[in-house]
Scaffold this motif. Structure first.
Motif, PDB file in Angstrom:
ATOM      1  N   UNK A  25       0.783   7.346 -10.821  1.00 19.47           N
ATOM      2  CA  UNK A  25       0.718   6.781 -12.179  1.00 19.47           C
ATOM      3  C   UNK A  25       2.130   6.587 -12.738  1.00 19.47           C
ATOM      4  N   UNK A  26       2.980   7.613 -12.561  1.00 17.27           N
ATOM      5  CA  UNK A  26       4.362   7.499 -13.083  1.00 17.27           C
ATOM      6  C   UNK A  26       5.088   6.326 -12.427  1.00 17.27           C
ATOM      7  N   UNK A  27       4.958   6.208 -11.107  1.00 16.46           N
ATOM      8  CA  UNK A  27       5.694   5.140 -10.409  1.00 16.46           C
ATOM      9  C   UNK A  27       5.127   3.769 -10.777  1.00 16.46           C
ATOM     10  N   UNK A  28       3.827   3.701 -11.026  1.00 15.73           N
ATOM     11  CA  UNK A  28       3.260   2.414 -11.467  1.00 15.73           C
ATOM     12  C   UNK A  28       3.736   2.074 -12.871  1.00 15.73           C
ATOM     13  N   UNK A  29       3.863   3.083 -13.716  1.00 17.32           N
ATOM     14  CA  UNK A  29       4.432   2.838 -15.055  1.00 17.32           C
ATOM     15  C   UNK A  29       5.854   2.288 -14.946  1.00 17.32           C
ATOM     16  N   UNK A  30       6.566   2.683 -13.880  1.00 12.09           N
ATOM     17  CA  UNK A  30       7.946   2.187 -13.672  1.00 12.09           C
ATOM     18  C   UNK A  30       7.971   0.814 -13.018  1.00 12.09           C
ATOM     19  N   UNK A  31       6.800   0.256 -12.736  1.00 10.92           N
ATOM     20  CA  UNK A  31       6.737  -1.105 -12.173  1.00 10.92           C
ATOM     21  C   UNK A  31       6.769  -1.152 -10.653  1.00 10.92           C
ATOM     22  N   UNK A  32       6.603   0.016 -10.003  1.00  9.09           N
ATOM     23  CA  UNK A  32       6.577   0.017  -8.530  1.00  9.09           C
ATOM     24  C   UNK A  32       5.241  -0.519  -8.029  1.00  9.09           C
ATOM     25  N   UNK A  33       5.283  -1.042  -6.802  1.00 11.72           N
ATOM     26  CA  UNK A  33       4.044  -1.404  -6.109  1.00 11.72           C
ATOM     27  C   UNK A  33       3.638  -0.182  -5.287  1.00 11.72           C
ATOM     28  N   UNK A  34       2.475   0.375  -5.595  1.00 11.06           N
ATOM     29  CA  UNK A  34       2.147   1.716  -5.104  1.00 11.06           C
ATOM     30  C   UNK A  34       0.955   1.705  -4.151  1.00 11.06           C
ATOM     31  N   UNK A  35       1.124   2.428  -3.036  1.00 14.07           N
ATOM     32  CA  UNK A  35       0.010   2.696  -2.115  1.00 14.07           C
ATOM     33  C   UNK A  35      -0.260   4.188  -2.124  1.00 14.07           C
ATOM     34  N   UNK A  36      -1.542   4.545  -2.113  1.00 10.54           N
ATOM     35  CA  UNK A  36      -1.905   5.965  -2.043  1.00 10.54           C
ATOM     36  C   UNK A  36      -2.868   6.170  -0.871  1.00 10.54           C
ATOM     37  N   UNK A  37      -2.916   7.380  -0.364  1.00 12.00           N
ATOM     38  CA  UNK A  37      -3.917   7.700   0.654  1.00 12.00           C
ATOM     39  C   UNK A  37      -4.425   9.108   0.444  1.00 12.00           C
ATOM     40  N   UNK A  38      -5.617   9.346   0.962  1.00 11.96           N
ATOM     41  CA  UNK A  38      -6.164  10.706   1.038  1.00 11.96           C
ATOM     42  C   UNK A  38      -7.281  10.670   2.072  1.00 11.96           C
ATOM     43  N   UNK A  39      -7.912  11.819   2.312  1.00 11.49           N
ATOM     44  CA  UNK A  39      -8.897  11.864   3.403  1.00 11.49           C
ATOM     45  C   UNK A  39     -10.298  11.453   2.958  1.00 11.49           C
ATOM     46  N   UNK A  40     -10.506  11.252   1.658  1.00 13.98           N
ATOM     47  CA  UNK A  40     -11.875  11.063   1.165  1.00 13.98           C
ATOM     48  C   UNK A  40     -12.024   9.745   0.391  1.00 13.98           C
TER      49      UNK A  40
END
Ligand SMILES: NC(=O)c1ccc[n+]([C@@H]2O[C@H](COP(=O)([O-])OP(=O)(O)OC[C@H]3O[C@@H](n4cnc5c(N)ncnc54)[C@H](OP(=O)(O)O)[C@@H]3O)[C@@H](O)[C@H]2O)c1
Length: 263
Positions: A25-40
């Protein structure tokens, strides 16, 4: 303060909840293009939805068991297909199994080795060539206050996060000349499902209620409170920023002053 990381690409691992999600969320607020991952998958769908409600856009997401090297390869490949590069890598993971030395068998040691140390090594190895090519990169590992002051019943966390810290310091020396910084954020007590799990475990052992355990944690802290995932997300965003460009090889404690040592 302008962090000057608009349009940078960021991959945050283990980010469907808690600290990883807050960093996204913080990095998206800074205008980054964000990828996330998790196991579920369900957790990721829920997280992507929540993040969209907060930031106005959805992160790119993938299912990835970070204990599995084939999943890690596949995830980085998908992020590169999507974004073309990885500028910022946040190596987060689920908390390793709690327990004292005599409660941890070889299988748990091996799981924690893959989960904490090798996930960091593998994601870093795959992301570094893109950072080198761009002559700019940020690697931020989420560790724990246990690297400064081991926690009695967290022998796996104490051991492998110290290994991550040594790994980070070593590669920070080697890759600085490519404009790549490598740092760690060491959270103290942060209110997430991991802390609830630890409070429940401690409650079973002490006969106190989980709420009493949490309240003891808060009152033992100089700031008299438990931290929030956003407190860690903010520190991660700073370390990812252009403003932190002369900062590498450090462990930043974000613990409300919990650790009493001077270094
Ligand atoms: N909270 C604290 O007080 C505190 C203090 C010091 C250090 N830490 C450390 O900081 C890290 C993050 O903690 P947190 O409190 O944010 O934990 P959390 O709220 O429990 O979140 C853990 C995240 O890890 C993901 N995850 C778990 N196993 C995974 C796997 N095999 N592959 C991919 N993703 C996986 C979970 O997603 P899925 O279930 O969707 O896979 C979830 O998104 C942990 O390593 C924790 O030990 C936390």
């Amino acid at each position: 303060m302008d962090f000057k990381i608009k349009n940078k690409t960021a991959l945050i691992t283990a980010a469907s909840q808690g600290i990883g999600k807050a960093a996204a969320i913080e990095l998206m607020h800074e205008g980054c293009r964000v990828a996330i991952c998790s196991s579920n998958r369900e957790n990721l769908i829920k997280a992507a939805d929540e993040i969209k409600n907060i930031t106005g856009s959805e992160p790119f997401w993938m299912v990835c068991d970070i204990n599995n090297s084939a999943d890690i390869n596949n995830t980085v490949e998908k992020v590169i297909e999507q974004f073309g590069s990885i500028d910022i890598l946040v190596n987060n993971c689920g908390g390793p199994a709690p327990g004292f030395f005599d409660e941890i068998n070889d299988e748990k040691w091996e799981d924690a080795y893959n989960q904490v140390l090798m996930s960091t090594v593998r994601f870093t190895r795959l992301a570094l060539p893109y950072m080198k090519k761009n002559n700019w990169g940020r690697i931020i590992n989420v560790t724990s206050l246990s690297v400064k002051q081991p926690v009695d019943n967290l022998i796996l966390s104490n051991s492998f996060r110290s290994a991550v810290t040594a790994f980070a310091k070593t590669i920070s020396q080697q890759y600085g000349k490519f404009g790549i910084t490598v740092n760690n954020v060491a959270p103290g007590f942060i209110r997430t499902s991991r802390l609830d799990e630890l409070a429940n475990k401690r409650a079973e052992k002490t006969g106190k209620t989980p709420d009493e355990i949490l309240s003891d944690m808060a009152s033992s802290n100089p700031l008299q409170k438990i931290g929030s995932p956003e407190d860690i997300g903010a520190a991660i965003a700073f370390l990812a920023s252009e403003r932190a460009n002369y900062l590498t090889g450090v462990t930043l404690q974000v613990d409300g002053g919990q650790i009493k040592s001077t270094y």
